[in-house]
Design a protein around this motif. Sequence first.
Motif, PDB file in Angstrom:
ATOM      1  N   UNK A 162       0.746  -1.619  -0.312  1.00 14.13           N
ATOM      2  CA  UNK A 162       0.275   0.254  -0.143  1.00 14.13           C
ATOM      3  C   UNK A 162       0.942   1.309   0.509  1.00 14.13           C
ATOM      4  N   UNK A 163       1.950   0.948   1.027  1.00 11.13           N
ATOM      5  CA  UNK A 163       2.728   2.454   0.926  1.00 11.13           C
ATOM      6  C   UNK A 163       3.729   2.116  -0.261  1.00 11.13           C
ATOM      7  N   UNK A 164       3.759   1.358  -0.932  1.00 15.66           N
ATOM      8  CA  UNK A 164       4.371   2.206  -2.540  1.00 15.66           C
ATOM      9  C   UNK A 164       6.313   1.477  -2.024  1.00 15.66           C
ATOM     10  N   UNK A 165       6.044   0.930  -1.434  1.00 17.10           N
ATOM     11  CA  UNK A 165       7.751   0.486  -1.326  1.00 17.10           C
ATOM     12  C   UNK A 165       8.309  -0.806  -1.041  1.00 17.10           C
ATOM     13  N   UNK A 166       6.958  -1.754  -1.392  1.00 17.35           N
ATOM     14  CA  UNK A 166       7.367  -2.813  -2.175  1.00 17.35           C
ATOM     15  C   UNK A 166       6.116  -3.395  -3.517  1.00 17.35           C
ATOM     16  N   UNK A 181       8.169   7.156  -6.133  1.00 17.41           N
ATOM     17  CA  UNK A 181       9.370   8.043  -4.951  1.00 17.41           C
ATOM     18  C   UNK A 181       7.779   9.384  -5.448  1.00 17.41           C
ATOM     19  N   UNK A 182       8.288   9.888  -6.126  1.00 11.19           N
ATOM     20  CA  UNK A 182       7.395  11.491  -5.899  1.00 11.19           C
ATOM     21  C   UNK A 182       5.754  11.267  -5.414  1.00 11.19           C
ATOM     22  N   UNK A 183       5.424   9.535  -5.634  1.00 12.56           N
ATOM     23  CA  UNK A 183       3.466   9.439  -5.095  1.00 12.56           C
ATOM     24  C   UNK A 183       4.119   9.214  -3.097  1.00 12.56           C
ATOM     25  N   UNK A 184       4.940   8.492  -3.710  1.00  6.81           N
ATOM     26  CA  UNK A 184       5.403   8.559  -1.567  1.00  6.81           C
ATOM     27  C   UNK A 184       5.467   9.811  -0.901  1.00  6.81           C
ATOM     28  N   UNK A 185       5.935  11.059  -1.709  1.00  5.04           N
ATOM     29  CA  UNK A 185       6.695  12.110  -1.115  1.00  5.04           C
ATOM     30  C   UNK A 185       5.678  12.872  -1.153  1.00  5.04           C
ATOM     31  N   UNK A 186       4.386  13.196  -1.995  1.00  8.04           N
ATOM     32  CA  UNK A 186       3.457  14.244  -2.141  1.00  8.04           C
ATOM     33  C   UNK A 186       2.250  13.551  -1.740  1.00  8.04           C
ATOM     34  N   UNK A 237      12.071  17.725   6.567  1.00  5.77           N
ATOM     35  CA  UNK A 237      12.749  16.414   5.858  1.00  5.77           C
ATOM     36  C   UNK A 237      11.936  16.542   4.204  1.00  5.77           C
ATOM     37  N   UNK A 238      11.368  15.869   4.935  1.00  2.09           N
ATOM     38  CA  UNK A 238      10.323  15.446   3.773  1.00  2.09           C
ATOM     39  C   UNK A 238      10.195  16.745   2.666  1.00  2.09           C
ATOM     40  N   UNK A 239      10.040  17.658   3.117  1.00  5.18           N
ATOM     41  CA  UNK A 239       9.174  19.152   2.450  1.00  5.18           C
ATOM     42  C   UNK A 239      10.704  19.328   1.426  1.00  5.18           C
ATOM     43  N   UNK A 240      11.730  19.304   1.540  1.00  7.10           N
ATOM     44  CA  UNK A 240      13.375  19.393   1.266  1.00  7.10           C
ATOM     45  C   UNK A 240      13.504  19.315  -0.272  1.00  7.10           C
ATOM     46  N   UNK A 241      12.508  18.013  -0.155  1.00  2.00           N
ATOM     47  CA  UNK A 241      12.073  17.810  -1.790  1.00  2.00           C
ATOM     48  C   UNK A 241      11.112  18.229  -2.254  1.00  2.00           C
ATOM     49  N   UNK A 242      10.199  19.020  -1.791  1.00  2.00           N
ATOM     50  CA  UNK A 242       9.513  19.541  -2.700  1.00  2.00           C
ATOM     51  C   UNK A 242       9.529  21.344  -3.615  1.00  2.00           C
ATOM     52  N   UNK A 267       6.125  14.720  10.622  1.00  2.00           N
ATOM     53  CA  UNK A 267       6.767  14.840  10.019  1.00  2.00           C
ATOM     54  C   UNK A 267       5.798  13.740   8.776  1.00  2.00           C
ATOM     55  N   UNK A 268       4.807  12.522   9.177  1.00  2.00           N
ATOM     56  CA  UNK A 268       3.623  12.197   8.162  1.00  2.00           C
ATOM     57  C   UNK A 268       3.272  13.569   7.456  1.00  2.00           C
ATOM     58  N   UNK A 269       2.547  14.341   8.447  1.00  6.91           N
ATOM     59  CA  UNK A 269       1.535  14.811   8.272  1.00  6.91           C
ATOM     60  C   UNK A 269       1.672  16.174   7.148  1.00  6.91           C
ATOM     61  N   UNK A 270       3.417  17.019   7.451  1.00  2.00           N
ATOM     62  CA  UNK A 270       3.773  17.729   7.112  1.00  2.00           C
ATOM     63  C   UNK A 270       3.758  17.916   5.552  1.00  2.00           C
ATOM     64  N   UNK A 271       3.360  17.159   4.949  1.00  4.31           N
ATOM     65  CA  UNK A 271       3.842  16.820   3.350  1.00  4.31           C
ATOM     66  C   UNK A 271       2.274  16.925   2.929  1.00  4.31           C
ATOM     67  N   UNK A 272       1.290  16.951   3.532  1.00  3.17           N
ATOM     68  CA  UNK A 272      -0.278  16.991   4.167  1.00  3.17           C
ATOM     69  C   UNK A 272      -0.597  15.744   2.825  1.00  3.17           C
ATOM     70  N   UNK A 273      -0.340  14.759   3.200  1.00  3.13           N
ATOM     71  CA  UNK A 273      -0.555  13.484   1.932  1.00  3.13           C
ATOM     72  C   UNK A 273      -1.930  13.279   2.559  1.00  3.13           C
ATOM     73  N   UNK A 274      -2.778  12.027   1.482  1.00  2.00           N
ATOM     74  CA  UNK A 274      -3.816  11.668   1.202  1.00  2.00           C
ATOM     75  C   UNK A 274      -3.492  10.559   2.446  1.00  2.00           C
ATOM     76  N   UNK A 275      -3.170   9.470   2.613  1.00  2.00           N
ATOM     77  CA  UNK A 275      -2.733   9.133   3.197  1.00  2.00           C
ATOM     78  C   UNK A 275      -1.891   8.844   4.276  1.00  2.00           C
TER      79      UNK A 275
END
Length: 231
Positions: free
Chosen positions: A59-63, A86-91, A114-119, A163-171
């Motif tokens: 589900x987390x797109x790491x496998x 990776x783009x979907x995981x980050x966004x 940290x996750x926002x540094x890629x944005x 940290x998990x929330x800062x990117x405003x993820x869907x899940x």
Amino acid sequence: MNRTENAAIVSLRTVRKEYRLGQTLVPALRGVSFDIHRGEFTALVGSSGSGKSTLLNIVGLVDTPTSGAVLLEGEDVSALNERGLARLRNQKLGYVFQSFNLIPVLSAFENVEVPLLLRKELSRDERRERVAAALEDVGLGEHARKRPDTLSGGQRQRVAIARALVGRPRLVLADEPTANLDSVTAHTIIDVCLELNAKRGVTFLFSTHDEKLMERVSRRIRIQDGRVVEQ
């Protein structure tokens, strides 16, 4: 509420996963199908070896599954390369781990950032505003400049949630988030997640065999021998 496949954040369709041990194929998942919808507070539950961690990783797109389809907001991700995943995981996804996975030399604020540094579309001011808001959401605004080794286990897990929330993820995906915490602290962490779910509409999918967490989710997807036996 009428729920269509397009309304789901994540849809799994007949997902199978096999691992090779020498000459033997070991089935970890045997045709799993379910949807996770916006605003749900759901736990994958099952004994050790049931396949729930494998399922969370898919589900987390790491496998990737051996066969079957994984759809993220209706998009089949099977054709994406690692950069696209990776783009979907980050966004679109946020992650909370059992062992916190914080960087020791960084402050709470810097860990959350940290996750926002890629944005690259976010300015420095926008990043700082998002980080400050995420820390306030988990009740750690006043601890922003502290390093992980000066925080309690519960506070470190709240940094991880921020940290998990800062990117405003869907899940947000959380793998055994209360396993390393005492009972009182575990309930506090569950309270934080429930408040974020109720007030912010954050969608959570947990992998757990913690009874305290299982009792408080609104939906349980039970995995046994790589199959969904309850959802």
